[in-house]
Design a protein around this motif. Sequence first.
Motif, PDB file in Angstrom:
ATOM      1  N   SER A  21       0.833  -1.209   0.000  1.00  0.00           N
ATOM      2  CA  SER A  21       0.000   0.000   0.000  1.00  0.00           C
ATOM      3  C   SER A  21       0.865   1.256   0.000  1.00  0.00           C
ATOM      4  CB  SER A  21      -0.921   0.008   1.224  1.00  0.00           C
ATOM      5  OG  SER A  21      -0.131   0.074   2.404  1.00  0.00           O
ATOM      6  N   GLY A  22       2.143   1.076  -0.053  1.00  0.00           N
ATOM      7  CA  GLY A  22       3.050   2.213  -0.038  1.00  0.00           C
ATOM      8  C   GLY A  22       3.135   2.874  -1.406  1.00  0.00           C
ATOM      9  N   PHE A  23       3.962   3.921  -1.482  1.00  0.00           N
ATOM     10  CA  PHE A  23       4.068   4.716  -2.708  1.00  0.00           C
ATOM     11  C   PHE A  23       4.535   3.853  -3.877  1.00  0.00           C
ATOM     12  CE2 PHE A  23       4.564   7.968  -5.574  1.00  0.00           C
ATOM     13  CZ  PHE A  23       5.860   8.395  -5.809  1.00  0.00           C
ATOM     14  N   VAL A  24       5.627   3.118  -3.683  1.00  0.00           N
ATOM     15  CA  VAL A  24       6.135   2.282  -4.768  1.00  0.00           C
ATOM     16  C   VAL A  24       5.288   1.016  -4.887  1.00  0.00           C
ATOM     17  CG1 VAL A  24       8.109   0.899  -5.552  1.00  0.00           C
ATOM     18  CG2 VAL A  24       8.486   3.164  -4.547  1.00  0.00           C
ATOM     19  N   GLY A  25       4.999   0.390  -3.735  1.00  0.00           N
ATOM     20  CA  GLY A  25       4.283  -0.882  -3.756  1.00  0.00           C
ATOM     21  C   GLY A  25       2.934  -0.793  -4.437  1.00  0.00           C
ATOM     22  N   SER A  26       2.189   0.262  -4.137  1.00  0.00           N
ATOM     23  CA  SER A  26       0.847   0.372  -4.729  1.00  0.00           C
ATOM     24  C   SER A  26       0.941   0.583  -6.239  1.00  0.00           C
ATOM     25  CB  SER A  26       0.060   1.507  -4.068  1.00  0.00           C
ATOM     26  OG  SER A  26       0.724   2.746  -4.261  1.00  0.00           O
ATOM     27  N   ARG A  27       1.930   1.385  -6.681  1.00  0.00           N
ATOM     28  CA  ARG A  27       2.112   1.584  -8.134  1.00  0.00           C
ATOM     29  C   ARG A  27       2.478   0.266  -8.810  1.00  0.00           C
ATOM     30  NH1 ARG A  27       0.895   5.441  -6.425  1.00  0.00           N
ATOM     31  NH2 ARG A  27       0.835   7.585  -7.134  1.00  0.00           N
ATOM     32  N   LEU A  28       3.337  -0.479  -8.147  1.00  0.00           N
ATOM     33  CA  LEU A  28       3.781  -1.744  -8.730  1.00  0.00           C
ATOM     34  C   LEU A  28       2.607  -2.711  -8.845  1.00  0.00           C
ATOM     35  CD1 LEU A  28       6.106  -3.557  -9.719  1.00  0.00           C
ATOM     36  CD2 LEU A  28       6.404  -4.276  -7.326  1.00  0.00           C
ATOM     37  N   VAL A  29       1.822  -2.786  -7.799  1.00  0.00           N
ATOM     38  CA  VAL A  29       0.660  -3.685  -7.812  1.00  0.00           C
ATOM     39  C   VAL A  29      -0.276  -3.324  -8.971  1.00  0.00           C
ATOM     40  CG1 VAL A  29      -1.433  -4.309  -6.554  1.00  0.00           C
ATOM     41  CG2 VAL A  29       0.767  -4.280  -5.371  1.00  0.00           C
ATOM     42  N   ALA A  30      -0.536  -2.029  -9.109  1.00  0.00           N
ATOM     43  CA  ALA A  30      -1.440  -1.576 -10.183  1.00  0.00           C
ATOM     44  C   ALA A  30      -0.867  -1.920 -11.553  1.00  0.00           C
ATOM     45  CB  ALA A  30      -1.662  -0.062 -10.064  1.00  0.00           C
ATOM     46  N   ARG A  31       0.443  -1.723 -11.700  1.00  0.00           N
ATOM     47  CA  ARG A  31       1.081  -1.996 -12.987  1.00  0.00           C
ATOM     48  C   ARG A  31       1.006  -3.484 -13.326  1.00  0.00           C
ATOM     49  NH1 ARG A  31       5.270   0.604 -15.978  1.00  0.00           N
ATOM     50  NH2 ARG A  31       6.155  -0.910 -17.437  1.00  0.00           N
ATOM     51  N   LEU A  32       1.320  -4.317 -12.348  1.00  0.00           N
ATOM     52  CA  LEU A  32       1.313  -5.757 -12.604  1.00  0.00           C
ATOM     53  C   LEU A  32      -0.105  -6.243 -12.897  1.00  0.00           C
ATOM     54  CD1 LEU A  32       3.805  -6.909  -9.808  1.00  0.00           C
ATOM     55  CD2 LEU A  32       4.226  -6.844 -12.272  1.00  0.00           C
ATOM     56  N   GLN A  33      -1.068  -5.742 -12.151  1.00  0.00           N
ATOM     57  CA  GLN A  33      -2.445  -6.174 -12.389  1.00  0.00           C
ATOM     58  C   GLN A  33      -2.924  -5.728 -13.765  1.00  0.00           C
ATOM     59  OE1 GLN A  33      -4.465  -4.642  -8.893  1.00  0.00           O
ATOM     60  NE2 GLN A  33      -4.111  -6.535  -7.747  1.00  0.00           N
ATOM     61  N   ALA A  34      -2.453  -4.554 -14.197  1.00  0.00           N
ATOM     62  CA  ALA A  34      -2.876  -4.043 -15.513  1.00  0.00           C
ATOM     63  C   ALA A  34      -2.407  -4.938 -16.644  1.00  0.00           C
ATOM     64  CB  ALA A  34      -2.343  -2.625 -15.708  1.00  0.00           C
ATOM     65  N   GLY A  36      -2.103  -8.179 -16.227  1.00  0.00           N
ATOM     66  CA  GLY A  36      -2.656  -9.516 -15.999  1.00  0.00           C
ATOM     67  C   GLY A  36      -1.842 -10.403 -15.082  1.00  0.00           C
ATOM     68  N   VAL A  37      -0.912  -9.835 -14.326  1.00  0.00           N
ATOM     69  CA  VAL A  37      -0.134 -10.658 -13.393  1.00  0.00           C
ATOM     70  C   VAL A  37      -0.900 -10.767 -12.074  1.00  0.00           C
ATOM     71  CG1 VAL A  37       2.016 -10.843 -12.094  1.00  0.00           C
ATOM     72  CG2 VAL A  37       2.046  -9.942 -14.435  1.00  0.00           C
ATOM     73  N   ASP A  38      -1.095 -11.961 -11.598  1.00  0.00           N
ATOM     74  CA  ASP A  38      -1.756 -12.194 -10.323  1.00  0.00           C
ATOM     75  C   ASP A  38      -0.890 -11.579  -9.220  1.00  0.00           C
ATOM     76  OD1 ASP A  38      -2.740 -15.237  -8.507  1.00  0.00           O
ATOM     77  OD2 ASP A  38      -3.397 -13.156  -8.334  1.00  0.00           O
ATOM     78  N   THR A  39      -1.472 -10.727  -8.428  1.00  0.00           N
ATOM     79  CA  THR A  39      -0.685  -9.971  -7.457  1.00  0.00           C
ATOM     80  C   THR A  39      -1.385  -9.958  -6.110  1.00  0.00           C
ATOM     81  OG1 THR A  39      -0.134  -8.508  -9.312  1.00  0.00           O
ATOM     82  CG2 THR A  39       0.538  -7.774  -7.153  1.00  0.00           C
ATOM     83  N   LEU A  40      -0.599 -10.086  -5.061  1.00  0.00           N
ATOM     84  CA  LEU A  40      -1.129  -9.990  -3.699  1.00  0.00           C
ATOM     85  C   LEU A  40      -0.390  -8.867  -2.995  1.00  0.00           C
ATOM     86  CD1 LEU A  40      -2.788 -11.085  -1.288  1.00  0.00           C
ATOM     87  CD2 LEU A  40      -0.891 -12.635  -0.806  1.00  0.00           C
ATOM     88  N   ALA A  41      -1.115  -7.821  -2.614  1.00  0.00           N
ATOM     89  CA  ALA A  41      -0.505  -6.687  -1.919  1.00  0.00           C
ATOM     90  C   ALA A  41      -0.677  -6.886  -0.426  1.00  0.00           C
ATOM     91  CB  ALA A  41      -1.161  -5.384  -2.366  1.00  0.00           C
ATOM     92  N   LEU A  42       0.426  -6.837   0.322  1.00  0.00           N
ATOM     93  CA  LEU A  42       0.365  -6.957   1.781  1.00  0.00           C
ATOM     94  C   LEU A  42       0.920  -5.687   2.401  1.00  0.00           C
ATOM     95  CD1 LEU A  42       1.651 -10.634   2.230  1.00  0.00           C
ATOM     96  CD2 LEU A  42      -0.711  -9.818   2.341  1.00  0.00           C
TER      97      LEU A  42
END
Lengths: 294, 429
Positions: A21-34, A36-42
């Motif tokens: 949920s951090g600045f980099v982590g949230s961007r990364l999660v959004a990018r990977l999901q966009a 189609g990469v299955d992603t789990l944000a903790l």
Amino acid sequence: MLNHTLNPPTAPRRVVVLGGSGFVGSRLVARLQAVGVDTLALSSKDIDLAAPEAVSALARVVRNDDALVFASCLTPEKGGDPRTFMRNLSMAEHVGLFVESHGCAHVVYIGSDAIFKDDVTLVTEDSEQQPSALYGLAHVAREKMITYACGKAGTPLAILRPCAIYGDGDTHNSYGPNRFLTSARADGKITLFGGGEETRDHIFVNDLCAVIEASLSSRSIGTLNVATGRALSFAQVADSVAAAMGTPVQIVPTARKNPVTHRHFDTAAVIKAFPSLAFRSLDEGLRSYVTQPA
Amino acid sequence: MIGFAGLSHLGIVTSTAIASKGFDVIAYDGRPGVAEALASGQLPILEPGLPELLSSSQSRMTFTSDPAALAQADLIYLSLDVATDADNGSDLSALQQVIDDVVPHAKRGAVLVVLSQVPPGFTRRLATKFVALLDEKGIVLYGQVETLIFGAAVERATKPERYIVGSSQPAAELAPVFAKVLGAFGCPVLVMRYESAELAKISINVFLAASLSATNTMAELCEGVGADWSEIAPTLRLDRRIGPHAYLVPGLGIAGGNIERDLVTMKSLAAEFGAEDCVPRAFIDHSRSRRDWALRQLHRQVLSRHPGALIAVWGLAYKVNTKSVKNSPTLALLDGLPGVAVQLYDPSATLGPGYPTATQVASPLAACQGAHALVIMTAWDEFANIPLASVTAALAAPVVIDPAGSWRARAVTAASLQYSTLGRPPGAI
């Protein structure tokens, strides 16, 4: 330097992002999901990595074919004191213990250029590490701890050390594009230390995430400083922020209290690792998200 | 009769130079095929003037693969080039083998000369190792510093500036046969203790590294400040403390292996004897950083905008007039371009395996065909005069990155090319 163990690059089955949920982590999660990469944000709300229970908590949710991005860290505005330092180490200790005992397919550790000695003006991966603050020292130790753990587990590890990061939604308020934009929006003014002579490299958060994604897909191993190779003075950064805002902004120099220091990055290793990746200029990065004052 | 043991670049050039002065030479190398090839006039190395020198001296030269043949020699040069490993550390194993094979055959009263690039202490250790044999046969052991330059080795071998000789008795007269050989070249002969001669070799290369590193650093600053190094260099040449022959041409670090080898040796000696090693470390680190200048320019100007770009490269050999690719900046560039399509031309050197997206082509213009940039890595003479219009017509995009400085003096902007070279800001006239 970074070497790639997967050719052709292949997206991981799943990516678990610690600090999701951090600045980099949230961007990364959004990018990977966009893509189609299955992603789990903790985030810390899901697992307190500083607590000993984190090891078993991770074991319950992280599979051994997951790629793990370790982006969770207490940054300086959350505290530069020994207690924060120890919490940062505890996080690394527990993530390391998890990796040793349970394993995963790949670890990408997001470090920082804060590990380097302050007066290193041209930074390479081999530059002298002698951080002046506990935050940087924590990253030095965390790199070694996670390297140890991955070595014991035989888990591929990539350590990425970004320079200063900027982008939309950054809450860190570091001196540079983020703080300049905040203050310009708040009161139409940017205050510089001295005349803003210091030069620093700033990477757009989306470009950093592109490097992380590419490292995941290539299952890269090794160490890489991530920077654009174009350091600008803070005066130039202020000008760029003002230009992106498109409204009058007063740029105010102040009496200099500290000597001018510069930091540039030799980005040959980034170019060699990912020759087709291009990093936005500061002007391009700012224009992509700065429209009008909030 | 003058003998040579070890026929790599050093042995081939030096034996031929000595034969050219009228001496009979017996040249040995135990590696399969080496002696036979040289006997038939086939040279494994490229050096201007060497084929002609060998041709004119060959009647006085005998090539052999039998170490026992050196028993006829009055003086034997141990002349195998010392190989270096990937970290530019010296690998003395092959030389040690040659010595072990050859020294027992030296005749009574012979002179042995270590010409190979050995670290300080080597010659005295050799003297100690063979002390019984040397004493029994009355053999005298010297060291001699070689100062050949790749691409100009025949000139250096036939017209030396001076000879530097290491001796166990520097004050004594040189052995007559040795004095006669050295005297044939008409230059000063400086005799000193073994260690001084060995360190003199390193000292020469360290001073050259200092000049190269200072030049490359100042050229880098010119690029940032907006100066032009080619305007500054003449001011240094006219300073007698620096001199007209100083190494003032900017390059991509220190290439080739010899100077780098001696910097590594200097660093090791500093560590061993507790001396400050920041100087060789700085030279080595700067060389490593500067080597990637072309890659950085290429990425900034082309690859970051055209990920699928085709790149033309002129020059593979590490310097002109050689086919050696050891420590070649071009190979370092190719290593930094995995997956990038490259069309490469070199008049002499051949690209080995390991570069699947690089194709070696038959002409400079063939390399340019359809390319989004031309990178000139080695300043072969032929590159300087290729018509700019021909290059512009062949390239798909008008970008020329010229670390070799091959076109530095040309009116490149007249051809509407985006031109970058070392020592001046990109795009500057």
